[in-house]
Structure formats: structure tokens, C-alpha cells
Design an enzyme around this catalytic site. Structure first.
Site, mmCIF file in Angstrom:
data_model
loop_
_atom_site.group_PDB
_atom_site.id
_atom_site.type_symbol
_atom_site.label_atom_id
_atom_site.label_comp_id
_atom_site.label_asym_id
_atom_site.label_seq_id
_atom_site.Cartn_x
_atom_site.Cartn_y
_atom_site.Cartn_z
ATOM 1 N N GLY A 158 -24.618 35.115 -3.784
ATOM 2 C CA GLY A 158 -24.399 33.781 -3.224
ATOM 3 C C GLY A 158 -23.699 32.817 -4.156
ATOM 4 O O GLY A 158 -23.823 31.600 -3.987
ATOM 5 N N LYS B 63 -32.191 42.690 11.671
ATOM 6 C CA LYS B 63 -31.142 43.201 12.562
ATOM 7 C C LYS B 63 -31.443 42.862 14.023
ATOM 8 O O LYS B 63 -30.526 42.571 14.797
ATOM 9 C CB LYS B 63 -30.997 44.711 12.388
ATOM 10 C CG LYS B 63 -29.666 45.201 12.861
ATOM 11 C CD LYS B 63 -29.126 46.307 11.965
ATOM 12 C CE LYS B 63 -27.634 46.206 11.848
ATOM 13 N NZ LYS B 63 -27.048 46.989 10.788
ATOM 14 N N ILE C 218 -20.010 41.224 12.464
ATOM 15 C CA ILE C 218 -20.406 40.122 13.349
ATOM 16 C C ILE C 218 -20.303 40.592 14.812
ATOM 17 O O ILE C 218 -19.240 41.038 15.243
ATOM 18 C CB ILE C 218 -19.483 38.898 13.116
ATOM 19 C CG1 ILE C 218 -19.592 38.413 11.656
ATOM 20 C CG2 ILE C 218 -19.790 37.773 14.088
ATOM 21 C CD1 ILE C 218 -20.943 37.877 11.249
ATOM 22 N N ASN D 25 -14.022 34.484 6.940
ATOM 23 C CA ASN D 25 -14.512 35.379 5.881
ATOM 24 C C ASN D 25 -13.600 35.287 4.667
ATOM 25 O O ASN D 25 -12.422 34.940 4.789
ATOM 26 C CB ASN D 25 -14.534 36.821 6.398
ATOM 27 C CG ASN D 25 -15.113 37.793 5.374
ATOM 28 O OD1 ASN D 25 -16.105 37.494 4.702
ATOM 29 N ND2 ASN D 25 -14.493 38.954 5.232
ATOM 30 N N HIS E 151 -12.324 37.842 1.610
ATOM 31 C CA HIS E 151 -12.317 39.236 1.164
ATOM 32 C C HIS E 151 -11.694 39.291 -0.237
ATOM 33 O O HIS E 151 -10.650 38.675 -0.467
ATOM 34 C CB HIS E 151 -11.507 40.103 2.148
ATOM 35 C CG HIS E 151 -11.600 41.553 1.814
ATOM 36 N ND1 HIS E 151 -12.704 42.319 2.138
ATOM 37 C CD2 HIS E 151 -10.759 42.367 1.136
ATOM 38 C CE1 HIS E 151 -12.516 43.549 1.684
ATOM 39 N NE2 HIS E 151 -11.345 43.606 1.081
HETATM 40 C C1 GRF Z 1 -17.197 37.935 -3.127
HETATM 41 O O1 GRF Z 1 -16.334 38.605 -4.005
HETATM 42 C C2 GRF Z 1 -16.621 37.885 -1.745
HETATM 43 O O2 GRF Z 1 -15.246 37.846 -1.703
HETATM 44 C C3 GRF Z 1 -17.074 39.187 -1.175
HETATM 45 O O3 GRF Z 1 -18.363 39.383 -1.698
HETATM 46 C C4 GRF Z 1 -18.480 38.714 -2.948
HETATM 47 C C5 GRF Z 1 -19.686 37.838 -2.867
HETATM 48 O O4 GRF Z 1 -20.042 37.291 -4.108
HETATM 49 N N1 GRF Z 1 -16.894 39.232 0.240
HETATM 50 P P1 GRF Z 1 -21.131 36.152 -4.155
HETATM 51 O O5 GRF Z 1 -22.377 36.661 -3.433
HETATM 52 O O6 GRF Z 1 -20.566 34.947 -3.509
HETATM 53 O O7 GRF Z 1 -21.431 35.932 -5.614
#
Ligand code: GRF
Length: 189
Positions: free
Chosen positions: A12, A58, A87, A101, A103
């Protein structure tokens, strides 16, 4: 004041960064953080930051219980930040172009089911990529395939370890995810 809801499955750190960013302004606030992992570190972060955060399983996710809660909250945007479940289509229909999202790679490369966290960076390194980056995109029914909103790149060298790559990507995430969210909220007015 606009309302943001974050979904996160793990540490997080992006969730915390987004919460802190919007706490210092008047445009939006994170009203709720939701996680599918009962022991996710994001729950501790939210306790410290005084943000309501809940775990869901879930069946709540798939039965419509959670969707009902989201409808009641009526968020302006739903932000995925390291959230690992797909989702359900009901969510996407209820919140069109409102689920985003991030990525940790330059989609369409290195996306799809199972491509998350260090797995992404390991694959980037194994292919000796000269650059990687982040992709912020709308969420649709397929992993990592919704319309791209924003990408940022960073250069890699052959010396970069998986940890270095992860840290370069995290830097981009912290700098750009809140700003892209802010822009989407302002364009929406
Ligand atoms: C991030 O690198 C994000 O891009 C990916 O998962 C990671 C989450 O990291 N989808 P965090 O939990 O925010 O530290």
C-alpha cells in the site's frame, strides 16, 4: 470535494502516497480503502493515516455486497494500487471510465494474469530491456488491457538489479499516479 476509493492487496505504499497527496489539497479525499488480504500492510498504513479501511473476501466481491457498498459511497474514481484480483464486469458497468489501475511496466508489454510485483521486473531484466516504466489505464474485463491514460518511462542499464528496477518504477509511480488522478478529476468538471 471529490471522493476516491482505493483497492490494494499488499504493502500500500502507492495508497499512502495518494492519501497524503490529496490530504494536502481541497480537490479530493480518499474516503475508503478496501483490501482482499486480511493482513495487508495497507491496513496498518490506513490506521496510522486515519482512513477507513476494510477487508473483504471473495464472496463479498463476487456476490454484489461490495458493489452495493461502492454504489452507496458513490466515488468519483476507484483506484487500483497493487490490487491483484480481476474486477468483475458488474463493477465496470456500474463505474464506466471511473476505475483506474497502475501497472509497473510499459503495457502492452509485461502485462496480463500473473504479471505483478517483482515478476514484472524479473521479466524486464531477463529480456535486457533498455527501458521500463509505468502505465496508468482504465480497467476493463481483461487484466491490464483497458485504454491507456498515461505512461512514463525510465532508462535501464545492464547493471540494474530487479530491486533497482522496482525502485525506479516506484519513484515514477509516486510522482505521477496522484497527478494523473488529479488531472482526471479536474477534466471531469
Ligand atoms: C506497484 O508497483 C503497482 O504498480 C503494482 O503493484 C505495486 C504495488 O505496490 N500494480 P504498493 O503496494 O503500492 O507498495
Amino acid at each position: 470535494m471529490k471522493k476516491l476509493i482505493i483497492f490494494a492487496s499488499g504493502s500500500g505504499s502507492n495508497a499512502e502516497n495518494i492519501i497524503t497527496y490529496f490530504n494536502s489539497g481541497n480537490l479530493a479525499k480518499v474516503s475508503l480503502v478496501l483490501t482482499n488480504k486480511a493482513d495487508a500492510k495497507v491496513l496498518q498504513r490506513c490506521e496510522r493515516l486515519n482512513i477507513p479501511a476494510f477487508y473483504f473476501n471473495k464472496s463479498a466481491f463476487q456476490s454484489g455486497t461490495l458493489l452495493g457498498m461502492l454504489n452507496n459511497e458513490n466515488p468519483d474514481l476507484i483506484l487500483l494500487a497493487g490490487f491483484l484480483w480481476k474486477i468483475p464486469s458488474g463493477f465496470i458497468e456500474a463505474f464506466p471510465y471511473k476505475i483506474i489501475n497502475i501497472h509497473p511496466a510499459l503495457l502492452p508489454k509485461y502485462g496480463g494474469k500473473g504479471m505483478y510485483g517483482n515478476r514484472v521486473h524479473e521479466a524486464v531484466r531477463a529480456n535486457s530491456e533498455k527501458e521500463t516504466g509505468i502505465t496508468i489505464h482504465y480497467v476493463n474485463e481483461h487484466y491490464d488491457e483497458g485504454g491507456i491514460i498515461h505512461q512514463e518511462k525510465v532508462t535501464l542499464t545492464s547493471e540494474d538489479s530487479v530491486e533497482n528496477i522496482a525502485s525506479k518504477v516506484h519513484e515514477l509511480e509516486y510522482e505521477h499516479y496522484p497527478k494523473v488522478i488529479e488531472k482526471l478529476l479536474m477534466d471531469d468538471d
